[in-house]
Design an enzyme around this catalytic site. Structure first.
Site, short mmCIF file in Angstrom:
data_model
loop_
_atom_site.label_atom_id
_atom_site.label_comp_id
_atom_site.label_asym_id
_atom_site.label_seq_id
_atom_site.Cartn_x
_atom_site.Cartn_y
_atom_site.Cartn_z
N PHE A 131 2.68 11.11 1.92
CA PHE A 131 2.04 9.91 1.34
C PHE A 131 2.69 8.63 1.84
O PHE A 131 2.25 7.54 1.48
CB PHE A 131 2.17 9.94 -0.20
CG PHE A 131 3.60 9.74 -0.64
CD1 PHE A 131 4.11 8.46 -0.78
CD2 PHE A 131 4.44 10.82 -0.86
CE1 PHE A 131 5.44 8.27 -1.16
CE2 PHE A 131 5.76 10.64 -1.22
CZ PHE A 131 6.26 9.36 -1.37
N HIS A 188 -13.09 2.51 20.72
CA HIS A 188 -12.81 3.80 21.38
C HIS A 188 -11.31 3.99 21.62
O HIS A 188 -10.83 5.13 21.73
CB HIS A 188 -13.58 3.89 22.71
CG HIS A 188 -13.15 2.88 23.73
ND1 HIS A 188 -13.56 1.57 23.69
CD2 HIS A 188 -12.31 2.98 24.79
CE1 HIS A 188 -13.02 0.91 24.69
NE2 HIS A 188 -12.26 1.74 25.38
N GLU A 245 -4.63 0.26 1.61
CA GLU A 245 -5.03 -1.16 1.51
C GLU A 245 -6.40 -1.27 0.87
O GLU A 245 -6.64 -2.16 0.05
CB GLU A 245 -5.09 -1.79 2.90
CG GLU A 245 -3.78 -2.37 3.39
CD GLU A 245 -3.23 -3.45 2.47
OE1 GLU A 245 -4.01 -4.22 1.91
OE2 GLU A 245 -2.01 -3.50 2.30
N SER A 274 0.83 -1.21 0.00
CA SER A 274 0.00 0.00 0.00
C SER A 274 0.86 1.26 0.00
O SER A 274 0.35 2.35 -0.25
CB SER A 274 -0.95 0.01 1.20
OG SER A 274 -0.23 0.08 2.41
N HIS A 275 2.15 1.13 0.29
CA HIS A 275 3.03 2.30 0.30
C HIS A 275 4.29 2.07 -0.53
O HIS A 275 5.35 2.64 -0.25
CB HIS A 275 3.33 2.74 1.75
CG HIS A 275 2.11 3.33 2.38
ND1 HIS A 275 1.08 2.56 2.84
CD2 HIS A 275 1.71 4.62 2.54
CE1 HIS A 275 0.10 3.32 3.29
NE2 HIS A 275 0.46 4.59 3.11
P1 NDP Z 1 -1.14 -3.12 9.53
O1 NDP Z 1 -2.47 -3.15 10.19
O2 NDP Z 1 -0.83 -4.12 8.50
O3 NDP Z 1 -0.05 -3.13 10.71
C1 NDP Z 1 1.25 -2.96 10.38
C2 NDP Z 1 2.17 -3.14 11.57
O4 NDP Z 1 1.76 -4.23 12.42
C3 NDP Z 1 3.52 -3.51 11.05
O5 NDP Z 1 4.49 -3.04 11.92
C4 NDP Z 1 3.40 -5.04 11.02
O6 NDP Z 1 4.64 -5.69 10.92
C5 NDP Z 1 2.71 -5.29 12.32
N1 NDP Z 1 1.99 -6.57 12.34
C6 NDP Z 1 1.06 -6.99 11.47
N2 NDP Z 1 0.63 -8.23 11.82
C7 NDP Z 1 1.31 -8.58 12.93
C8 NDP Z 1 1.31 -9.75 13.74
N3 NDP Z 1 0.53 -10.78 13.50
N4 NDP Z 1 2.15 -9.77 14.81
C9 NDP Z 1 2.96 -8.72 15.07
N5 NDP Z 1 3.00 -7.60 14.32
C10 NDP Z 1 2.18 -7.52 13.26
O7 NDP Z 1 -0.82 -1.71 8.86
P2 NDP Z 1 -1.76 -0.51 8.46
O8 NDP Z 1 -2.62 -0.95 7.33
O9 NDP Z 1 -2.42 0.05 9.65
O10 NDP Z 1 -0.63 0.56 7.96
C11 NDP Z 1 0.22 0.22 6.88
C12 NDP Z 1 1.14 1.37 6.56
O11 NDP Z 1 0.40 2.48 6.13
C13 NDP Z 1 2.03 1.86 7.70
O12 NDP Z 1 3.37 1.74 7.27
C14 NDP Z 1 1.66 3.32 7.89
O13 NDP Z 1 2.73 4.20 8.17
C15 NDP Z 1 1.09 3.65 6.53
N6 NDP Z 1 0.16 4.77 6.65
C16 NDP Z 1 0.59 6.02 6.34
C17 NDP Z 1 -0.25 7.10 6.49
C18 NDP Z 1 0.19 8.50 6.23
O14 NDP Z 1 -0.57 9.42 6.49
N7 NDP Z 1 1.36 8.76 5.75
C19 NDP Z 1 -1.62 6.93 6.96
C20 NDP Z 1 -1.95 5.57 7.32
C21 NDP Z 1 -1.09 4.53 7.14
P3 NDP Z 1 5.04 -6.34 9.46
O15 NDP Z 1 5.26 -5.16 8.55
O16 NDP Z 1 6.26 -7.14 9.71
O17 NDP Z 1 3.86 -7.17 9.03
O1 PYC Z 2 -2.90 4.59 3.42
O2 PYC Z 2 -4.13 5.71 4.84
C1 PYC Z 2 -3.24 5.64 4.02
C2 PYC Z 2 -2.44 6.85 3.72
C3 PYC Z 2 -2.80 8.13 3.91
C4 PYC Z 2 -1.75 8.92 3.51
C5 PYC Z 2 -0.77 8.09 3.07
N1 PYC Z 2 -1.21 6.83 3.23
#
Ligand code: NDP
Ligand code: PYC
Length: 352
Positions: free
Chosen positions: A121, A229, A188, A47-48
């Protein structure tokens, strides 16, 4: 099954630089953006990864990104460095400010790197993992656009607001987690929409506030926080610490500022850096060993540490390159004014 394309990391980097350059971004600004995208793809954070180039090209074409941005670093206080990103991408501002922030962490024990007026991003782990590799602990927070309903509500309010944390380990990759405070990252859901797949239940509501597994409905409606919450309160904390505390936009304001253009969010970012050596002095070794005891106890239950999947993916990509869907690859090549495919990719088109 969707056809795929495999690129070496060098080819992935070249593709990033070509897309960015054809969209008008060059020099150091383009290099740091390409680095963070390749790192995301290398660690199979799809996703990134390379998919984000589409958003970057759109953001550049919209005219909102300042292609000539010159991040301005200000030494605000003994423990605070501020970088005005000048409406460029956050990664550029980070690259310009992190050196001074680390000097401050080494002398004060704790330092804040504040980034203002940046377009954001990227995943956050590429910023904090290298800090833990240098012996620091670090925490990063950033808002985004209003896409997520507060627990109990049904309308978008918060951003997907990620929180990332890193801890140094002497004989291992750092302990790093990085996740959205929404139940999943918006990226995602976008990838599911692109692939024509439904999303898991419990991630989003449609425009009428009803649960949905349709990614398009979810993107139009409201995403949900993780942990009800608890995620809602953490998301509020991210809005406050990386918004009003920094004199920068919260997710509602970033969305309004966007004015419907659909550009990546524009706001601030807060990175806190801790130097355990200053906190602990001679007790450093003993306490890092206690942290290792905790990690051992986690994996001793056959639970995995966050980032373990990512580190394994990294090894695979360093050996065998990165694999993306052919439709995504074609879309990225189309953004490069039709530059030729690398020989390796042409080869993959040949019938077996
Ligand atoms: P996930 O819900 O997939 O969680 C990711 C984190 O949880 C990782 O560190 C992952 O490690 C860990 N993890 C996942 N499964 C397990 C498990 N079973 N046991 C232990 N640890 C686990 O990610 P999100 O979808 O919430 O976010 C993904 C990315 O999106 C992030 O990198 C975030 O920075 C980015 N993002 C950026 C935004 C922005 O504004 N710039 C906004 C929102 C998200 P592993 O990678 O090893 O699986
Ligand atoms: O995946 O939620 C997201 C996100 C927002 C900004 C960058 N990534």
């Amino acid at each position: 099954m969707t056809e795929t394309v495999t690129l070496t990391l060098a080819e992935a980097g070249d593709l990033c630089l070509r897309v960015l350059s054809d969209a008008g971004l060059d020099g150091r600004h383009a290099e740091v953006v390409a680095e963070v995208i390749v790192a995301g793809q290398r660690d199979e954070c799809h996703s990134h990864g390379l998919y984000r180039l589409i958003g970057c090209a759109h953001a550049l074409a919209s005219g909102r990104i300042n292609r000539a941005a010159r991040p301005k670093v200000t030494d605000l206080a003994p423990s605070i460095v501020k970088v005005d990103a000048d409406f460029g991408f956050s990664s550029y501002a980070y690259a310009e400010g992190i050196g001074l922030a680390l000097d401050k962490a080494r002398s004060q024990g704790i330092a804040a790197l504040v980034i203002n007026r940046c377009y954001h991003f990227s995943a956050l782990w590429p910023e904090i993992e290298p800090l833990a590799e240098q012996g620091f602990a670090a925490l990063a927070l950033t808002p985004s656009h209003s896409w997520v309903a507060p627990a109990g509500g049904t309308k978008p309010l918060f951003g997907t607001n990620p929180i990332a944390f890193a801890w140094p380990r002497a004989d291992n990759h750092p302990f790093v987690f990085d996740f959205a405070t929404s139940a999943t990252a918006r990226g995602e859901i976008e990838l599911h929409r692109r692939a024509g797949k439904t999303i898991a239940p419990g991630l989003a509501l449609d425009c009428d506030g009803r649960p949905t597994v349709d990614p398009a409905e979810a993107l139009r409606g409201a995403m949900l926080t993780f942990g009800g919450h608890k995620g809602s309160a953490l998301s509020t904390m991210v809005e406050l610490l990386a918004g009003p505390l920094l004199d920068d936009m919260i997710s509602m304001e970033s969305k309004a500022f966007d004015g419907g253009l659909g550009v990546t969010p524009c706001h601030g970012e807060l990175i806190l850096i801790f130097d355990p050596g200053v906190f602990l002095g001679e007790a450093l070794g003993k306490n890092l060993a206690r942290a290792e005891m905790l990690f051992d106890a986690i994996v001793g239950q056959d639970a995995r540490l966050p980032s373990q999947r990512r580190y394994e993916a990294r090894l695979r990509s360093l050996r065998g390159g990165v694999t993306i869907p052919r439709p995504l690859y074609n879309e990225l090549v189309a953004l490069t004014n039709g530059a030729a495919e690398p020989a390796n990719v042409r080869e993959q088109r040949r019938p077996a």
